[in-house]
Design an enzyme around this catalytic site. Structure first.
Site, short mmCIF file in Angstrom:
data_model
loop_
_atom_site.label_atom_id
_atom_site.label_comp_id
_atom_site.label_asym_id
_atom_site.label_seq_id
_atom_site.Cartn_x
_atom_site.Cartn_y
_atom_site.Cartn_z
CG ASP A 47 -2.27 0.62 0.97
OD1 ASP A 47 -2.27 1.84 0.72
OD2 ASP A 47 -3.29 -0.06 1.04
CG HIS A 111 -5.22 3.94 0.61
ND1 HIS A 111 -4.78 2.65 0.44
CD2 HIS A 111 -6.43 4.00 0.02
CE1 HIS A 111 -5.68 1.96 -0.23
NE2 HIS A 111 -6.71 2.76 -0.50
CB SER A 426 -9.16 0.88 -0.52
OG SER A 426 -8.51 1.00 -1.75
#
Length: 634
Positions: A47, A111, A426
């Protein structure tokens, strides 16, 4: 050069961007756990990196990394691992580093921190986004370790870095890989770095859990769809955030958004965007009424609340100096399922409804639903494999965040938060990752296919009436952690099964080698039709108004605690599907015994086309091993 299997362009991919664990059957205090085994599980998160100082990754109470661990923590300024984050690497193989990022595994986007804490974050009490979603934040397996592989930067995620991360994660000794990254359009498996990397992970006993993509609701957009990947769609939970808007006449209307900016009970004038076009920028009234960036006249909207005729990201009103924004949804049949954050106080109202803002949490009456953004099947790379596999919570998810960015990462937003509420596949992917790790803590020797099968066959069925794309939206249903540890039977598969599958797709030896790095002679290996791959679902493309028949061959392995067991086939099918199972009863005499069976499906899709679905359930009275049966004309 010797050792080079293939060469292809390093294309850019993008990110697919608490209460949720209780919602899918894993409560904070009453869930059965094997904490000691769970502590030996390592989740590899590919990620944007991680914010190691977050309380979600505090290593208090953790012992040293498990003895199997072979990974490393990249030496970088101001970044250190601990006994929770036991590995961290970053990759930038083919391009210079972006100036607005940091050359370390540190996450400046948020994220990666969000996904890692969703999968395996510690239990953190009193977590919230400035008071919203207040409660205990935790991952699915809070005792597990995390290894971070930063491949995504401010300019995207490149194939060369993703493949390198897969290689390292496998060699380091991770147990599950979580990847919330994908392409805008699906790629052939031999041309897809995720499919290639995940194949080698599978070969080494590591399951890859990957997001289905955010290109919905169009058909055929599902991503990361190789049959050796667990492909995860997003669903809602029973929690929803709404923002109330109070007008000067005392009326209050309710829309969706996540607003933590306090206007202190102050009333502001309301300005219609269409009446405030930025004429100096040659902007049309049409663009102004939609509140596009640069379309509004700052002198007319500054200090006001702007009314916009359609959804937008809030940057247009914010950059023009507005105090707030009201966006109208003029489709009365489409109630917004997702609440987003904006750089200024905003509420997204139904057009038929149409000041001061306050966001509150309410109970969602129609959950679970698949939101519009979650990518849909059918699987355009191979229509004989049903994708997505499963749905997991991916809407309004509270998890840890990086303080190196703001709540929205948008210009004008000055809110720095430790925990943020985000939506996307996600966010769904790490829920499935955590669920897979939870299963592995009880069954450490199970194959990736067996773990995926356990998740799929124990999933909670979802309602086609609430999700018009049916299984092409949610696969087998919503993950259910009350049942997944004890599925009774599993549909297992391994490397040779997938090689036979590729041979059955008429892949050339060169194409198979791109995926497997092996020289394969299909005449010696044998072939398997795609619909005969031992997958926990059944799908057949149909023709409008015509009968189509297909025979599926499957096998199931007894993984129940009782060696002697008898399972009977129970069919749940509408009139358009005629299903026959042979034999109708499977009798097992020992654990790990495997039985074969055939399923014959005749489908007649009506004149309007679409999707017709049912299910095969193997039942022994206590286990319900459910697999969807889907016929379609899409």
């Amino acid at each position: 050069m010797e050792g080079v299997v293939s060469v292809f362009p390093s294309r850019k991919k993008k990110l697919h961007t608490t209460r949720s664990w209780s919602y899918v059957g894993l409560p904070e205090t009453k869930a059965e756990r094997r904490t000691k085994v769970e502590s030996d599980i390592v989740i590899g998160v590919i990620d944007t990196g991680i914010w190691p100082e977050s309380e979600s990754f505090n290593d208090t109470g953790f012992g040293p990394p498990p003895s199997k661990w072979k990974g490393t923590c990249t030496s970088a300024a101001n970044f250190t691992c601990n006994n929770k984050i036991i590995g961290a690497r970053h990759y930038r193989k083919v391009r210079s580093y972006p100036e607005d990022d940091v050359q370390s595994p540190r996450d400046i986007d948020g994220h990666g921190t969000h996904t890692a804490s969703t999968a395996a974050g510690n239990l953190v009490t009193h977590a919230s986004m400035d008071g919203l979603g207040s409660g205990s934040a935790r991952g699915g397996v809070p005792s597990a370790r995390i290894a971070v592989y930063k491949v995504c930067w401010t300019d995207g995620c490149y194939d060369a870095d993703i493949l390198a991360a897969f290689d390292d994660a496998i060699a380091d000794g991770v147990d599950i890989i979580s990847l919330s990254v994908g392409s805008e359009t699906p790629d052939a498996f031999f041309d897809d770095t995720t499919a290639i990397g995940a194949y080698h992970a599978m070969k080494n006993g590591v399951l890859t859990s990957a997001s289905a993509g955010n290109e919905g609701p169009s058909a055929g957009t599902v991503n990361n769809a190789a049959p050796w990947i667990l492909t995860v769609a997003a669903s809602t939970t029973d929690r929803k955030y709404v923002t109330q808007v109070r007008f000067g006449n005392g009326e209050t209307f309710e829309g969706t958004s996540i607003n933590t900016i306090d206007l202190n009970n102050t009333m502001y004038p309301l300005v219609y965007g269409g009446n405030a076009p930025n004429t100096t920028g040659n902007t049309s009234v049409y663009r102004a009424r939609l509140c596009r960036q640069g379309s509004l006249n700052p002198s007319l909207v500054q200090g006001s609340i702007v009314l916009c005729d359609a959804y937008n990201d809030g940057i247009g009103p914010s950059s023009a100096g507005a105090i707030g924004s009201i966006m109208l949804n003029d489709d009365p049949s489409s109630e917004p399922e997702v609440s987003f954050s904006y750089p200024l106080p905003t509420s997204y109202l139904q057009g038929s409804d149409a000041s001061e803002y306050a966001t509150i949490e309410v109970k969602r009456r129609t959950a679970p639903l698949i939101p519009y953004f979650s990518s849909r099947g059918p699987n355009v790379i191979n229509s004989n494999i049903l994708k997505p596999d499963i749905a997991a919570p991916g809407v309004d998810i509270l998890a840890a965040w990086s303080p190196a960015t703001t709540a929205t990462s948008e210009e004008g937003d000055e809110r720095v938060v430790k925990y943020n509420i985000r939506s996307g596949t996600s966010m769904a992917c790490p829920h499935a990752t955590g669920a897979a790790a939870y299963i592995k803590s009880f069954h450490p020797t199970w194959s990736p296919a067996a773990i995926r099968s356990a998740l799929m066959t124990t999933a909670s069925p979802m309602k086609p009436a609430n999700n018009r794309d049916a299984e092409f939206a949610y696969g087998s249903g919503l993950i259910n952690l009350t049942r997944c540890n004890d599925p009774g039977l599993v549909y297992d598969a391994g490397e040779q099964d997938y090689i036979k599958f590729m041979c059955g797709q008429d892949y050339t030896a060169a194409q198979i080698k791109l995926i497997t790095s092996q020289d394969v002679d299909c005449s010696n290996v044998g072939e398997t039709f795609a619909w005969d791959l031992n997958y926990p679902s059944f799908i057949l493309p149909g023709e409008v108004g015509k009968n189509v028949t297909r025979v599926f061959q499957r096998s199931v392995t007894n993984v129940g605690t009782a060696g002697v067991a008898s399972y009977r086939a129970v069919l749940r099918a509408p009139g358009e599907l005629v299903v026959r199972v042979e034999p109708e009863v499977l009798r097992f005499s020992s654990v790990e015994e495997t039985k074969r069976f055939n399923v014959t499906v005749t489908a007649r899709v009506g004149s309007s086309g679409g999707v017709v679905s049912g299910a095969l359930v193997w039942s022994d009275g206590s286990h319900q091993v459910r697999s969807p049966i889907v016929a379609h004309t899409l």
